[in-house]
Scaffold this motif. Structure first.
Motif, PDB file in Angstrom:
ATOM      1  N   PHE A 220       0.817  -1.209   0.000  1.00 40.33           N
ATOM      2  CA  PHE A 220       0.000   0.000   0.000  1.00 40.33           C
ATOM      3  C   PHE A 220       0.854   1.263   0.000  1.00 40.33           C
ATOM      4  N   ALA A 221       2.167   1.094  -0.203  1.00 45.26           N
ATOM      5  CA  ALA A 221       3.078   2.230  -0.140  1.00 45.26           C
ATOM      6  C   ALA A 221       3.505   2.636  -1.540  1.00 45.26           C
ATOM      7  N   PRO A 222       3.256   3.875  -1.953  1.00 43.24           N
ATOM      8  CA  PRO A 222       3.726   4.322  -3.262  1.00 43.24           C
ATOM      9  C   PRO A 222       5.247   4.516  -3.242  1.00 43.24           C
ATOM     10  N   PRO A 223       5.883   4.500  -4.434  1.00 44.28           N
ATOM     11  CA  PRO A 223       5.266   4.328  -5.757  1.00 44.28           C
ATOM     12  C   PRO A 223       4.951   2.860  -6.047  1.00 44.28           C
ATOM     13  N   LEU A 224       3.898   2.640  -6.810  1.00 38.94           N
ATOM     14  CA  LEU A 224       3.557   1.296  -7.252  1.00 38.94           C
ATOM     15  C   LEU A 224       2.734   1.385  -8.525  1.00 38.94           C
ATOM     16  N   TRP A 225       2.528   0.221  -9.137  1.00 30.34           N
ATOM     17  CA  TRP A 225       1.781   0.141 -10.391  1.00 30.34           C
ATOM     18  C   TRP A 225       0.499  -0.652 -10.169  1.00 30.34           C
ATOM     19  N   LEU A 226      -0.605  -0.142 -10.705  1.00 28.04           N
ATOM     20  CA  LEU A 226      -1.880  -0.847 -10.682  1.00 28.04           C
ATOM     21  C   LEU A 226      -2.426  -0.882 -12.096  1.00 28.04           C
TER      22      LEU A 226
END
Length: 375
Positions: free
Chosen positions: A97-103
């Motif tokens: 749940f911690a950015p940065p990430l890709w969805l």
């Protein structure tokens, strides 16, 4: 598997595999996993579950499983107390749940509040992931007298409560507080048994005949890479580079290749990549790991699944550039991106630093000791 002294039990069919990767949506950033589940994972559940429930009665048996496409071990843990360990091959397999990430092919940057990121992840899980798999898993569980699931399948239940192993190093993705516990971070488990066959004589002559080539691969399972390899030839020609086009599907290769460009169906990466100038690829974790070990510059062209996240992590390490799709689906030209990579003097230095960190790891030994401690 048999060469390693292990029994091999197939739980799927070749027809399911081919139907999966022939589907037009299999590489779609949002819908691809649904194709994988319906055509590949779902048909394998009954046979896999029957074999694993039988294995629970065998002495000193510990199962190592990939959770997202193999729910049967998790069910057998509940019905027969099977000792099973989930294995994460890429960071995006884990709750985060911690950015940065890709969805679904879209990047969520560090400027987005963590609460909004969590809401987005949970919304995708509720609307897409849970409905996709719930009926199949509940059917198998209820047939064995298990109560209805009240947890998220992919964010919680699918991960082994006994132990999970991350098959990538901390320098690639450090553990977060969102990861299931207990877990062990082992590192990249390199497969090099295929190197015993050596290099093909014709390929050996090509490598000896000139400058190190750029290697292009779209991944073993990609069956729609005609445009990718056409762009590869165009980029190599424009930049005056020698190149190797790597795919087992010869129909993806242009009919006439220019001098200095060759097609190779298969070659052990551990033998080829140390002799290459750069690697242009899809962002699969096995491919990128081999390139990291070989200290090789990487240009990543991600398509779906974990590939976007993997590309971002390589960029953060300074060992790669990446070509992401624009809002209209187009991408920056491959020749320009490759030229920029080759001109970036900081990338080779970063490649050496990361390779040195990988060299001191013993991932297979760490996995072996963890599994034997549970046997």
């Amino acid at each position: 598997a048999e060469r390693a002294g292990l029994d091999f039990t197939p739980v799927g069919e070749a027809a399911h595999f081919h139907a999966t990767f022939a589907h037009p949506s299999v590489w779609h950033p949002l819908n691809g996993f649904g194709v994988m589940w319906r055509y590949l994972a779902r048909p394998a559940i009954p046979a896999a579950l029957a074999r694993l429930e039988a294995a629970a009665d065998e002495p000193d048996t510990v199962v190592l499983y990939s959770p997202f496409l193999m729910p049967a071990p998790r069910i057998a843990m509940e019905t027969r107390a099977l000792r099973a360990v989930s294995a994460w091959t890429a960071p995006q397999m884990l709750p985060c749940f911690a950015p940065p990430l890709w969805l679904a092919g879209h990047r969520i940057g560090v400027d987005v509040p963590a609460t909004q990121v969590q809401e987005a992840v949970l919304a995708l899980d509720r609307s897409k992931m849970q409905p996709l798999a719930l009926s199949d898993i509940e059917a198998a569980r209820s047939a064995r007298g298990l109560p209805a699931l009240e947890r998220s399948i992919f964010l919680e239940w699918i991960h082994s409560p006994l132990l999970s192993i991350a098959l990538f190093p901390e320098c690639f993705a450090a553990a977060t507080s969102d990861w299931p516990r207990p877990h062990l971070q082992a590192g990249f488990p390199f497969y090099d048994d295929d190197a015993a066959v050596g290099l093909d004589a014709a390929l050996e002559r090509f490598l000896d005949a000139g400058a190190p080539p750029v290697v292009f691969t779209a991944g073993t399972a990609m069956h729609d890479a005609t445009a990718f390899f056409a762009d590869a030839v165009a980029a190599s020609t424009a930049l005056g580079l020698r190149a190797i086009l790597l795919t087992q599907d010869f129909t993806q290769i242009p009919a006439a290749l220019p001098p200095g460009v060759v097609h190779v169906p298969y070659v052990p990466f551990s033998l080829l990549l140390p002799r290459a100038r750069a690697l242009v690829h899809h962002g699969g974790v096995g491919t990128l790991a081999q390139a990291l070990r070989a200290r090789l510059l990487q240009l990543v062209v991600p398509q779906a699944y974990d590939q976007f996240d993997n590309a971002s992590r390589l960029e953060a390490l300074g060992v790669a550039h990446a070509i992401y799709p624009r809002e209209d689906g187009s991408r920056p030209p491959l020749p320009d991106a490759l030229a920029q990579l080759l001109a970036d003097a900081s990338v080779p230095t970063a490649c050496v630093a990361v390779a040195e960190r990988l060299a001191c790891q013993q991932p297979l030994e760490r996995v072996r000791l963890a599994l034997e401690s549970l046997a």
